[in-house]
Design a protein around this motif. Structure first.
Motif, PDB file in Angstrom:
ATOM      1  N   LYS A 136       0.843  -1.197   0.000  1.00 38.43           N
ATOM      2  CA  LYS A 136       0.000   0.000   0.000  1.00 38.43           C
ATOM      3  C   LYS A 136       0.878   1.246   0.000  1.00 38.43           C
ATOM      4  O   LYS A 136       1.859   1.311   0.725  1.00 38.43           O
ATOM      5  N   THR A 161      -8.378   0.756   4.553  1.00 46.28           N
ATOM      6  CA  THR A 161      -7.461   1.901   4.564  1.00 46.28           C
ATOM      7  C   THR A 161      -6.086   1.434   5.049  1.00 46.28           C
ATOM      8  O   THR A 161      -5.983   0.504   5.852  1.00 46.28           O
ATOM      9  N   GLU A 177      -4.176   2.777   7.142  1.00 40.70           N
ATOM     10  CA  GLU A 177      -4.075   2.908   8.591  1.00 40.70           C
ATOM     11  C   GLU A 177      -4.708   1.707   9.293  1.00 40.70           C
ATOM     12  O   GLU A 177      -4.174   1.190  10.279  1.00 40.70           O
ATOM     13  N   HIS A 178      -5.815   1.239   8.774  1.00 43.39           N
ATOM     14  CA  HIS A 178      -6.466   0.080   9.387  1.00 43.39           C
ATOM     15  C   HIS A 178      -5.584  -1.160   9.258  1.00 43.39           C
ATOM     16  O   HIS A 178      -5.405  -1.909  10.221  1.00 43.39           O
TER      17      HIS A 178
END
Ligand SMILES: Nc1ncnc2c1ncn2[C@@H]1O[C@H](COP(=O)(O)OP(=O)(O)O)[C@@H](O)[C@H]1O
Ligand code: SF4
Ligand SMILES: [Mg+2]
Lengths: 337, 341
Positions: B58, B79, B81-82
């Motif tokens: 990512k 996402t 961050e997730h």
């Protein structure tokens, strides 16, 4: 670790002895090899009207006729325990560390250097803080956004920074920051920090920026190259795989490893700089060591030139000693050897 | 739905020379407590797959499509961050070369403590106790002393143990080991594999072991996925792959397996040629330039991409040869050759 420190300390002292020999050789032996007579040295200490006999006498008293080894020993002894000089006008005591007397005004060199040091040190310290922050952060961002507009702009500016001469960037910063933005004094003044810190900084902003620009350029390029390398390392992937935030990955893992070579360069640059920032000091007529050296060279005042040279060398040796010791703290693999 | 499920995962890298199809339509599933071996020559897309599962592509240049379901959550569309929050905690990874995979400037303990504290709000001293405990569990003697050593003070095997301790520090439910023993010498390899087997039953996590050497997964894996040129070409349980393999490439891998009774240099049936380009992938079956049986398919091997089809319950093969012909080739040709030489 302790043996490492002791070994480095011994090395540094040995280095200083060698440096003092080389400096002495350059300033007193080479001219003699090139044909300068003891009288030529002596005549610089007395007025123009002196008779050859007087010159002869002074040369004898100051020991210019002695063998080179004896002269060096006297010089070295002066630095370590002080010396007595006899110009024929009475014996004068020159306290430790005695770097000799000026040809020009017969004043001892060391107190002069002491006077000038705070100026150069202030200049170097402020500039170093600016260039470290600006250079390293620019380099990091450039590396993380390789090929972006920011990267190209920053690297273009950095290229200009390393190639443009100080007097040019000095002029530009003068126009922008002093005449344009009115942020700082146009230069040429010096206020002691203890006297008025605000004015001290106000007077130094321009030289700081000028000097920092030059160095920041190099540091930005070095940081960028280092970051591009370390961010491709396996341990960066590991750091990400642990779930660290990208910021921690970059700073704690990437930058931490990229900083080591920068630290080395910084130590040497800073050491060299506190021995006199010749160009910046003369561009802004700051009464620092660099300006002092330039004036001494213009006047052919050998003891002064030699004093500054020796002091600079000391700073560089000291700086590289500190860097070596810091290195062992920063890179645990160094402690092995 | 299984604990981990990949559906038609593709990871492509645009480069100056063209699109690199490192992973090209990979699907598999894995349950908790089970071990999957992913096997293939170097360059077949194994590492890219594992980094893809962890979400490490990512933000990079890779183009990713398909689905990765982990415990009911889809990760390709999640996402960054997730996925970061899951990384290290829910899924963790062990890398090939523990020397370069650990930071040279931090102590082993500091690196484990860091891994633990990203996901647990505890004090340094609590995390330190945990790190020492973990080091002990992976078999490092005197863990309370070694915790303050730097990676370069450790031997290769100890370093890999420390790496495993770090990966397991947050008790992940999925553990991916990418060539965990390749950088180690043979005796140490066996110890590390034993350790991983013990730990897996202890932690009851899903385990993916990636290797180019079938021997590594022989005793460890429940299921084995054979990868070639970014695709799965054979999938089955360990017995299918070792006793009833049906794909000519798998035969090649089995033939080139280093065996204890032979020198590594006298390999039985080395696979001729080199792995395919992932940019200009060979037409039809990407293995055809190297396959000794390609002429037997009336040109289909060169012109059509074979589908991955089920040959038996859960045993999948991607080859144009008719099933009966594959089985007879294995029984009558390939297997006897391996046993006699
Ligand atoms: N970031 C990248 N950019 C371009 N190509 C890549 C990248 N990462 C991997 N590849 C290519 O993907 C292919 C598969 O790599 P990899 O998954 O590392 O193989 P392996 O099965 O040996 O682990 C290789 O050909 C490699 O060159
Ligand atoms: S499809 Fe053809 S080339 Fe590919 S493995 Fe089967 S026989 Fe060989
Ligand atoms: Mg790999």
């Amino acid at each position: 670790m302790l043996t490492y420190v002791i070994r480095r300390l011994i090395g540094a002292v040995a280095m200083l002895v060698v440096v003092s020999m080389v400096t002495f050789a350059i300033f007193f032996v080479v001219p003699q090899l090139a044909g300068a007579t003891p009288e030529a040295f002596a005549s610089r200490y007395v007025g123009r009207a002196a008779t050859p006999e007087t010159v002869q006498l002074i040369a004898e008293r100051l020991g210019f006729n002695d063998p080179v080894v004896v002269q060096y020993a006297r010089f070295a002894k002066g630095i370590v325990v002080g010396a007595e000089y006899d110009y024929g006008t009475g014996v004068e005591h020159c306290p430790v560390p005695c770097l000799g007397y000026s040809f020009l005004n017969q004043q001892p060199v060391w107190p002069d250097l002491l006077d000038r040091m705070p100026v150069t040190f202030s200049l170097a310290l402020g500039a170093a803080i600016i260039w470290l922050i600006a250079g390293v952060s620019t380099g990091v961002v450039s590396a993380l956004r390789r090929g972006s507009f920011f990267d190209r702009l920053a690297m273009g500016t950095a290229l200009a920074g390393v190639s443009l001469p100080i007097f040019f960037t000095g002029m530009v910063t003068l126009v922008v920051f002093s005449y344009g933005l009115n942020l700082t004094a146009p230069g040429g003044s010096w206020t002691d920090f203890g006297e008025n810190p605000g004015e001290w900084a106000y007077n130094l902003i321009l030289p700081w920026i000028t000097l920092a620009f030059l160095f920041a350029a190099t540091y930005a390029r070095l940081t960028r190259a280092g970051m591009l390398e370390t961010m491709g390392e396996d341990y960066i992937r590991t750091a990400r795989a642990k779930g660290l935030r990208e910021r921690e990955v970059v700073v704690k893992h990437g930058l931490r490893a990229a900083l080591t070579p920068i630290l080395t360069l910084f130590g040497l640059d800073f050491g060299l700089l506190i021995g006199g920032a010749v160009l910046t000091e003369s561009t802004y007529s700051l009464p620092g060591l660099g300006k002092y050296a330039i004036d001494a060279i213009a006047n052919n005042d050998l003891p002064k030139v030699m004093g500054v040279t020796l002091l600079t060398a000391c700073f560089v040796v000291l700086a590289s000693l500190i860097v070596d010791l810091l290195y062992a703290v920063v890179d645990p693999r160094v402690r092995l050897s | 739905m299984s604990f981990l499920e990949l559906k038609d995962l593709r990871v492509h890298f645009p480069t100056d020379d063209g699109l690199v199809r490192s992973v090209d339509g990979l699907s598999f599933s894995l349950e908790r407590g089970k071990t999957l071996g992913i096997v293939g020559e170097s360059g077949s897309g194994k590492s890219v797959t594992s980094l893809g599962i962890l979400g490490l592509h990512k933000g990079g240049p890779a183009k990713i499509s398909g689905e990765i379901w982990l415990d009911g959550e889809e990760l390709v569309s999640a996402t960054p961050e997730h996925v970061r929050q899951l990384r290290g905690k829910k899924m963790a990874m062990i890398f090939q070369d523990p020397l370069s995979a650990m930071h040279p400037f931090y102590t082993v303990g500091a690196q484990i403590i860091e891994a633990y504290r990203v996901h647990h709000d505890v004090s340094k001293s609590v995390a330190r106790k945990h790190a020492i405990n973990m080091l002990g569990r992976v078999g490092i003697p005197e863990p309370s002393r070694r915790v303050d050593d730097y990676p370069h003070h450790f031997s290769g095997g100890m370093r890999q143990r420390a790496m495993i301790a770090m990966a397991l520090s947050c008790d992940p439910e999925l553990l991916i080991a990418d060539e965990p023993t390749t950088a180690l010498d043979v005796t140490v390899q066996a110890q590390i594999l034993d350790l991983m087997r013990d730990l897996q039953s202890e932690f009851d996590s899903a385990l993916i072991i990636i290797t180019h050497d079938l021997g590594v997964v022989a005793e460890l894996a429940d299921d084995i996925l054979v990868m070639y040129g970014g695709k799965c070409i054979e999938y089955g349980n360990a017995e299918d792959i070792f006793y009833r393999p049906e794909h000519p490439y798998t035969w090649g891998l089995l033939g080139s397996m280093p065996r204890l009774d032979r020198e590594a240099s006298e390999r039985l049936l080395p696979i001729k040629g080199s792995p395919p380009s992932l940019i200009n992938v060979p037409s039809g079956c990407s293995f055809h330039p190297r396959c000794p049986y390609a002429e037997r398919t009336e040109g289909k091997s060169v012109s059509q991409v074979p589908e991955l089809t089920e040959t038996d319950g859960g045993h999948l093969v991607r080859c144009h040869l008719p099933r009966a012909e594959r089985r007879s080739l294995w029984e009558n040709d390939v297997k006897p050759m391996m046993e006699t030489t």
